[in-house]
Design an enzyme around this catalytic site. Structure first.
Site, short mmCIF file in Angstrom:
data_model
loop_
_atom_site.label_atom_id
_atom_site.label_comp_id
_atom_site.label_asym_id
_atom_site.label_seq_id
_atom_site.Cartn_x
_atom_site.Cartn_y
_atom_site.Cartn_z
N CYS A 240 0.80 -1.22 0.00
CA CYS A 240 0.00 0.00 0.00
C CYS A 240 0.84 1.27 0.00
O CYS A 240 0.35 2.34 -0.36
CB CYS A 240 -0.98 0.00 1.18
SG CYS A 240 -0.23 -0.40 2.76
N TYR A 241 2.09 1.15 0.39
CA TYR A 241 3.01 2.29 0.38
C TYR A 241 4.31 1.85 -0.30
O TYR A 241 5.32 1.57 0.35
CB TYR A 241 3.30 2.78 1.81
CG TYR A 241 2.10 3.32 2.53
CD1 TYR A 241 1.52 4.53 2.14
CD2 TYR A 241 1.53 2.63 3.60
CE1 TYR A 241 0.41 5.04 2.80
CE2 TYR A 241 0.42 3.14 4.27
CZ TYR A 241 -0.14 4.34 3.86
OH TYR A 241 -1.24 4.84 4.51
#
Length: 390
Positions: A143-144
């Site tokens: 997600c990052y």
């Protein structure tokens, strides 16, 4: 419960402020009012007393959110102008401590003219509108995914900027001397050998918590002047300790109460948040704080008429005893004595100097007085008072 001949409420005083009818004086002026009229009549005449301090307050810093990047990053390591900030909060949140120094900058440099740059200076640069180099590193997740980010920013580019100081406005503090045979470099400044000088660190009779020794009006939700803007007391400060030796009218003779403070960094001023380089020690942040004290009754009138000659600081040896954690007081002197420029300790004349600025503290008192008189600053009634004496 004590019965008072004068009794006012926050609501009554705030209504007078809104109507432009509140009578406001500084802590300095209140001394003369009580001397001339007595505490009961002073309580009838005066509604608010303004207090102030401007001093290095190491336990300070700012929560900053720089917004999501594209692609997104979980910023586990963050630097602002090469000063590390703590990234272990959330993806793009960090906390910048005032005493953090630039990576690689020697903390114990003793070279004349050496200037340490750190978190306090970054905070001052931010409120000055200066350009700051932001660097961030992440370890990469689904997600990052981004691992690095770098950009020049100003305060206006930040999503959020909150000054949050865990320990400010110490109610009293040490006076430092050095009994060793060599010059030492401390957070209390340069201390010359064999008690050649003594440094102290409060604004005495103007200092906020000296004017409310038992914390009858200061607590969570108290509205304050903070760094040039309106802020609040958020909690008792770290190391808050009301159970100490007290003198006339209950004022402590050693370090006692502290407050945690919070405010919007965007509204603050570089005049009242000033980075400090302390030779051979590191960095700090000068913070301007002012607290309006409501005169609810004659007891508060008496407390706010406190004078430098009735306030005492303990003298400690920072050359040998303090670093060992076993310091014992070498004696005590009033702030009137300390502000005179010299004291006599153990038969020796010792020059004294403040780390705090009495001149700037007085400016805060005057500014706060004018803001209240104009109706721009209402009192914040605390939702919970600071812990008091057991």
């Amino acid at each position: 419960m004590k019965r008072h001949r004068v009794h006012k409420t926050y609501q009554e005083i705030n209504e007078k402020i809104k109507q432009g009818k509140a009578v406001v004086v500084t802590a300095e002026e209140m001394i003369d009012v009580v001397a001339r009229h007595g505490d009961v009549e002073a309580a009838r005449k005066i509604d608010v007393v303004t207090t102030g301090t401007f001093s290095p307050m190491c336990s300070s810093g700012a929560f900053l959110n720089f917004g999501h990047t594209s692609p997104k990053i979980r910023a586990s390591r963050v630097w602002l102008n090469d000063v590390p900030a703590y990234g272990g909060i959330a993806a793009v949140d960090c906390y910048l401590g005032a005493t953090e120094v630039v990576e690689g900058d020697p903390l114990n440099s003793v070279y004349p003219g050496e200037f340490n740059y750190g978190g306090g200076h970054v905070i001052q640069d931010l409120v000055s509108g200066n350009l700051i180099r932001l660097r961030a590193e992440g370890y990469g997740t689904d997600c990052y995914p981004s691992r690095k980010f770098e950009k020049n920013i100003t305060l206006n580019d930040l999503r959020d900027a909150i000054l949050f100081n865990p320990r400010n406005a110490y109610q009293n503090y040490n006076c430092a001397v050095n009994m060793s045979d060599k010059t030492i470099y401390t957070y209390m400044g340069v201390l010359r050998p064999r008690m050649a000088n003594a440094n102290y660190a409060t604004s005495g009779q103007l200092s906020p918590l000296f004017n409310d020794p038992y914390y009858r009006t200061i607590g969570i939700g108290t509205r304050i002047f903070l760094g040039g803007a309106q802020g609040f007391v958020a909690w008792p400060g770290t190391q808050h300790n009301p159970n100490v030796i007290r003198g006339k009218n209950g004022v402590p003779k050693e370090g006692a109460a502290t407050i945690a403070t919070i405010g919007n960094l965007r509204e603050m001023s570089p005049e009242w948040l000033v980075g400090a380089s302390i030779l051979g020690y590191g960095v700090s942040l000068y913070v301007g704080i002012g607290i309006p004290i409501p005169i609810l009754d004659e007891e508060m009138a008496r407390y706010t008429a406190v004078k430098d000659e009735d306030l005492y600081a303990q003298i400690y040896d920072y050359g040998m005893d303090y670093p060992k954690g076993a310091a014992k007081s070498l004696g005590e002197f009033s702030y009137k004595d300390l502000r005179s420029g010299g004291i006599e300790l153990n038969g020796k004349k010792v020059s004294t100097a403040p780390l705090s600025s009495y001149y700037k503290a007085r400016e805060i008192c005057e500014f706060l007085k004018e803001e209240i008189e104009r109706g721009n600053f209402l009192l914040g009634e605390p939702q919970q008072l600071l812990p008091a004496v057991d």
